[in-house]
Write a protein that holds these residues in place. Structure first.
Motif, PDB file in Angstrom:
ATOM      1  N   ARG A  36      -3.600   0.268  -8.750  1.00 56.10           N
ATOM      2  CA  ARG A  36      -2.426  -0.553  -8.400  1.00 56.10           C
ATOM      3  C   ARG A  36      -1.115   0.059  -8.860  1.00 56.10           C
ATOM      4  O   ARG A  36      -0.196  -0.630  -9.266  1.00 56.10           O
TER       5      ARG A  36
ATOM      6  N   TYR B  49      -7.652  -2.944   4.157  1.00 57.96           N
ATOM      7  CA  TYR B  49      -7.858  -1.770   3.304  1.00 57.96           C
ATOM      8  C   TYR B  49      -9.196  -1.897   2.582  1.00 57.96           C
ATOM      9  O   TYR B  49      -9.955  -0.926   2.483  1.00 57.96           O
TER      10      TYR B  49
ATOM     11  N   GLN C 211     -11.015   5.173  -2.386  1.00 52.50           N
ATOM     12  CA  GLN C 211     -10.205   4.046  -1.923  1.00 52.50           C
ATOM     13  C   GLN C 211     -10.204   2.913  -2.945  1.00 52.50           C
ATOM     14  O   GLN C 211      -9.154   2.364  -3.268  1.00 52.50           O
TER      15      GLN C 211
ATOM     16  N   HIS D 286      -2.844   5.433  -0.305  1.00 48.41           N
ATOM     17  CA  HIS D 286      -3.781   4.410   0.160  1.00 48.41           C
ATOM     18  C   HIS D 286      -3.998   4.548   1.667  1.00 48.41           C
ATOM     19  O   HIS D 286      -5.127   4.525   2.149  1.00 48.41           O
TER      20      HIS D 286
ATOM     21  N   ALA E 268      -8.242   3.947  -6.071  1.00 48.50           N
ATOM     22  CA  ALA E 268      -6.798   3.911  -5.824  1.00 48.50           C
ATOM     23  C   ALA E 268      -6.283   2.477  -5.804  1.00 48.50           C
ATOM     24  O   ALA E 268      -5.205   2.186  -6.312  1.00 48.50           O
ATOM     25  N   LEU E 269      -7.064   1.595  -5.242  1.00 50.90           N
ATOM     26  CA  LEU E 269      -6.658   0.179  -5.191  1.00 50.90           C
ATOM     27  C   LEU E 269      -6.657  -0.426  -6.592  1.00 50.90           C
ATOM     28  O   LEU E 269      -5.751  -1.170  -6.955  1.00 50.90           O
TER      29      LEU E 269
ATOM     30  N   LEU F 199       0.844  -1.191   0.000  1.00 55.69           N
ATOM     31  CA  LEU F 199       0.000   0.000   0.000  1.00 55.69           C
ATOM     32  C   LEU F 199       0.880   1.243   0.000  1.00 55.69           C
ATOM     33  O   LEU F 199       1.878   1.317   0.702  1.00 55.69           O
TER      34      LEU F 199
END
Length: 127
Positions: A124, A73, A117, A7, A120-121, A3
């Motif tokens: 990657r 997360y 969130q 993140h 953003a994940l 992360l």
């Protein structure tokens, strides 16, 4: 995927807004909306494991590596989506609780931060 600082910042922001929403929930007597037997006292007891989970998740995300960090997360936007959906249902049913500007703002921020969130994940990439 480790992360990134962004993140972690998004997680912390969303966790902060959700915990603040729980404080606001006491003002609005949320236990009455959920018809929780035992009222305020049982509501307080139910919040203990929820807040403990959020704090533990924050510690895991702050470390930023490993499957636990990633799993925790992902937990926060799920909690955010559930919170927004439940309150959306309450609004649709005509409940007037949480209708003040800051209460609505907390719910809106939860929705936005949860989406950020997940975005953003999904990217990657270092943020």
């Amino acid at each position: 995927m480790p992360l990134q600082p962004t993140h972690r910042a998004l997680f912390l922001a969303n966790a902060t807004v959700l915990v603040t929403h729980q404080i606001d929930a006491a003002y609005w007597h949320e236990w009455e909306l959920f018809h929780i037997p035992g009222g305020h006292q049982v509501n307080l007891l139910l919040n203990l494991p929820i807040i403990a989970l959020v704090l533990y998740a924050q510690a895991q995300v702050a470390r930023g590596e490993g499957p636990a960090a990633l799993a925790f997360y992902k937990l926060m936007p799920c909690l955010g989506a559930l919170t927004v959906a439940i309150h959306g249902l309450f609004f649709a049913l005509g409940h007037e609780a949480f209708a003040q500007p800051v209460s609505l703002g907390l719910l809106a921020c939860t929705a936005v931060l949860s989406c950020l969130q997940l975005t953003a994940l999904r990217a990657r990439q270092p943020l």
